[in-house]
Design a protein around this motif. Sequence first.
Motif, short mmCIF file in Angstrom:
data_model
loop_
_atom_site.label_atom_id
_atom_site.label_comp_id
_atom_site.label_asym_id
_atom_site.label_seq_id
_atom_site.Cartn_x
_atom_site.Cartn_y
_atom_site.Cartn_z
N GLU A 1 88.70 -13.49 65.16
CA GLU A 1 89.37 -14.51 64.35
C GLU A 1 88.72 -15.87 64.61
O GLU A 1 88.35 -16.19 65.74
N CYS A 2 88.56 -16.64 63.56
CA CYS A 2 87.92 -17.94 63.69
C CYS A 2 88.43 -18.90 62.62
O CYS A 2 89.12 -18.50 61.69
N ASP B 1 89.33 -22.99 56.63
CA ASP B 1 89.76 -21.62 56.34
C ASP B 1 89.87 -20.82 57.64
O ASP B 1 89.02 -20.93 58.52
N HIS B 2 90.92 -20.01 57.72
CA HIS B 2 91.04 -19.01 58.79
C HIS B 2 90.33 -17.77 58.28
O HIS B 2 90.56 -17.35 57.15
N ALA B 3 89.47 -17.21 59.11
CA ALA B 3 88.68 -16.06 58.68
C ALA B 3 88.42 -15.17 59.89
O ALA B 3 88.93 -15.41 60.98
N GLU B 4 87.64 -14.14 59.67
CA GLU B 4 87.13 -13.30 60.75
C GLU B 4 85.63 -13.22 60.59
O GLU B 4 85.13 -13.17 59.47
N CYS B 5 84.92 -13.24 61.71
CA CYS B 5 83.47 -13.07 61.63
C CYS B 5 83.08 -11.92 62.56
O CYS B 5 83.75 -11.63 63.55
N GLU B 6 81.98 -11.29 62.20
CA GLU B 6 81.49 -10.16 62.97
C GLU B 6 80.55 -10.69 64.04
O GLU B 6 79.57 -11.36 63.74
#
Length: 89
Positions: free
Chosen positions: A72-73, A54-59
Amino acid sequence: QTFAFYEGYVYDFDEEKQALKVAYSWKDDALVPVDYVRPLAAPTPSDWRPKSGDHAECEAKAEEYEPYGWWECIIKTVRDNLCLVNYEG
């Protein structure tokens, strides 16, 4: 180029440079190209479960003095409630 999204407030537009003037709470105001700004992300669906690929975003933070930003990760592995991610860029 590594790139994170940080919260800021757009307060002006420079027509000549086609850039937005943005105020941040943690650093000096900046002139930012329009394509570096995005609207607030849509809420995550309540039934979403992360999975490998999955392409996601992490804080996360890049530096101790910076606030948390959204990076973006790609999710590499999911185990219990933890995800191992690879930052893009």
